[in-house]
Every structure is written in structure tokens, then in C-alpha cells.
Scaffold this active site. Structure first.
Site, mmCIF file in Angstrom:
data_model
loop_
_atom_site.group_PDB
_atom_site.id
_atom_site.type_symbol
_atom_site.label_atom_id
_atom_site.label_comp_id
_atom_site.label_asym_id
_atom_site.label_seq_id
_atom_site.Cartn_x
_atom_site.Cartn_y
_atom_site.Cartn_z
ATOM 1 N N GLY A 101 0.812 -1.212 0.000
ATOM 2 C CA GLY A 101 0.000 0.000 0.000
ATOM 3 C C GLY A 101 0.843 1.259 0.000
ATOM 4 O O GLY A 101 0.529 2.242 -0.682
ATOM 5 N N ASP A 102 1.943 1.246 0.762
ATOM 6 C CA ASP A 102 2.857 2.390 0.780
ATOM 7 C C ASP A 102 3.461 2.604 -0.605
ATOM 8 O O ASP A 102 3.638 3.743 -1.053
ATOM 9 C CB ASP A 102 3.982 2.153 1.786
ATOM 10 C CG ASP A 102 3.465 1.766 3.161
ATOM 11 O OD1 ASP A 102 2.403 2.273 3.557
ATOM 12 O OD2 ASP A 102 4.133 0.949 3.830
#
Length: 301
Positions: free
Chosen positions: A251-252
Site C-alpha cells: 500500500g505504501d
């Protein structure tokens, strides 16, 4: 300039065993690694792979903090951490022995004086800069910390990106963040229902947009991602093919790719493609996405 904030960075000590972990016995590792982490730091790492300079902000303490700082510098990541007088930057132990067992450190307490020092650094941000806030808030800080920082920056033209869950995310919407990135399950938790169809996901994303978010990027693991942009357009993209070996940091990585793609092109479709390629490249790798793998996946989506 892009700035990331990691309130509670960590050194992940990853230990690999050939057999299941035996509690109460001496276990012999066949290998180990140290990974420097934290959601904002992960974003800065992938931005560096994409050729986008950023400054990693946050708090470090003790010898472990100094080690983390040196390690990031060796990776070419620019940092401007606040050094706490007490405590130590946490070490998280990850034992991979068939199943994975984790023991996450607490990290140092962050006093009010340190928060004021962070605010002083944020006061230097200028119109057009991007501030990325990602992850949970440490126990030593108020759960209103994100709101406090965005309220301080309000009206300055700083574009905020927030990757958080539940109230942490909902409570920043009045400050009109440039981008928020819930996954489809987190989005369902926020609106109070399970989202089973794409239309339901779009409708839920629109409610967050109506509350103030400019762009809502919804990650959906193997189903790709969906973006509701500030012009009201819906963008949908699938996930490239590959074997998922690591979900940590995906997600990052998506956030980093989206921000880099938008800054480079000014186009939301391009940003979504690069974000998806970065998130997938991390998911298909043992560590964070590397430039070569990102470029390879970009050709397939």
C-alpha cells in the site's frame, strides 16, 4: 518537495527458521535480515526508486535510531528526523518458520516538545509541497495528531496525502486532503457495511469525497484499484499477473507510485497506472519494489 512522516519507525529483525518455532526451546536460525521500516519510510524508499526526491520526517531515539538513520542515508533517502532524548527506536522481531510470528516493539514516548519541533519543520513547507501521513499514531500521542498537523498547514497550498484507517482517516476529511487511500475493506468499515460490488465501492468512495477528500484511491488487492478523482471521474485498473510473496509495504508503494506519477504527468490515469505497478512490484518481491520490476510491470497494465 515531498515530505513523509513516520511517527514510530522501526528496525525489523527478520529471522528465518527451517522448522516450526518451538516455544520454550532453543531455535536455530538459518538466516536473518534487518529491514528499515515504517510506512512513511517505505513511501520515501519507493519514491527514491522512481527518481523522486523526498524528505523523511519523524522521530528517532538511541543507538537504534542512529543506526536506522545511517542505513537510510546509505540507501540514498534524505532524512530530517527529530532526535528524542529518551528511549530507543523500536525493533520488531519477525520470525518466519512456516507461519510468521511477530513481536513488535513499543518505541519511545514522544513528548510535546518533540511534536512542536516537528511542527516547526512543517512550517517550512511551501505552496505545492506534498505531505504524506501514513499509518497509526503511537500511544504517547493524541489520536487527533493528524488533524493537528493539517490544521496548522491549512490555507498554505500544501497537498496532504493520508493513508490511515477508520477515525484517523475520517477526521482529516474536513481539511480536504489531496489524496486518501483506504483499501476496500477499510472503506467498508468506514461506511458501516460490506462492499460487495464495484458500484458499492464507488458510492462509498463518493461519500468520503463529499466529506472533503479531493481524490479517493481504493486498493483492492488482486482485484486492482479504483480511483475517484476530484473531477468526479472514476478510473478502474486491474492487477498485473504475478505471485504474491509479500504484502508488507504494498500500500505504501502504491501511494509512492501514485504521487510520483501525478507529479510527473499531472494525469490521474497515469498516476493510477504507476501506483498499481509499484504496489504490485512490492507484493511480488521479498522487499520494496525496485525500479526494474516497476518498469516491467508498467508494460503489462
Amino acid at each position: 518537495m515531498i515530505y513523509t512522516v513516520t511517527f514510530n519507525p522501526a528496525i525489523d529483525y527478520v529471522v528465518r527458521l527451517d522448522s516450526p518455532l518451538e516455544v520454550g526451546e532453543v531455535n536455530r536460525a538459518r538466516g536473518e535480515d534487518c529491514v528499515l521500516g515504517g510506512k512513511g519510510i517505505n513511501v520515501s524508499g519507493v519514491l527514491a526508486e522512481l527518481g523522486c526526491q523526498s524528505v523523511a520526517l519523524g522521530f528517532v531515539a538511541g543507538e537504534t535510531g542512529a543506526w536506522l538513520e545511517r542505513g537510510l542515508a546509505a540507501q540514498g533517502i534524505q532524512t530530517d528526523f527529530i532526535h528524542l532524548a529518551q528511549g530507543m527506536t523500536r525493533i520488531n522481531v519477525k520470525i518466519k518458520a512456516g507461519q510468521e510470528t511477530e513481536l513488535n516493539g513499543a518505541g519511545p514516548n514522544i513528548p510535546e516538545s518533540a511534536m512542536q519541533a516537528l511542527e516547526a519543520k512543517l512550517d517550512a513547507l511551501q505552496n505545492g509541497d506534498i505531505l504524506i501521513l501514513a499509518g497509526s499514531i503511537p500511544a504517547s500521542l493524541a489520536q487527533t495528531t493528524y488533524e493537528r498537523l493539517l490544521a496548522r498547514l491549512e490555507g498554505r497550498g500544501v497537498r496532504a496525502v493520508v493513508d490511515a484507517t477508520r477515525d484517523l482517516l475520517v477526521n482529516v476529511l474536513p481539511f480536504h486532503p489531496f489524496l486518501i487511500k483506504p483499501n476496500n475493506h477499510e472503506l467498508g468499515e468506514i461506511v458501516g457495511r460490506v462492499l460487495n460490488t464495484e458500484d458499492e465501492i464507488v458510492a462509498a468512495a463518493r461519500t468520503l469525497q463529499e466529506k472533503g477528500a479531493r481524490n479517493v484511491l481504493v486498493s483492492m488487492a488482486g482485484d486492482g484499484a479504483l480511483l475517484l478523482d476530484e473531477q468526479g471521474q472514476t478510473h478502474r485498473i486491474g492487477c498485473p499477473k504475478g505471485k504474491v510473496v509479500n504484502s508488507v509495504g504494498a500500500g505504501d508503494s502504491m501511494v509512492a507510485g501514485f504521487v510520483a506519477g501525478y507529479l510527473q504527468s499531472g494525469d490521474y490515469t497515469t498516476a493510477l497506472r504507476l501506483g498499481t505497478a509499484c504496489g504490485s512490484a512490492t507484493a511480488f518481491s521479498l522487499g520494496l519494489a525496485k525500479k526494474e520490476e516497476i518498469e516491467k510491470l508498467l508494460l503489462t497494465i
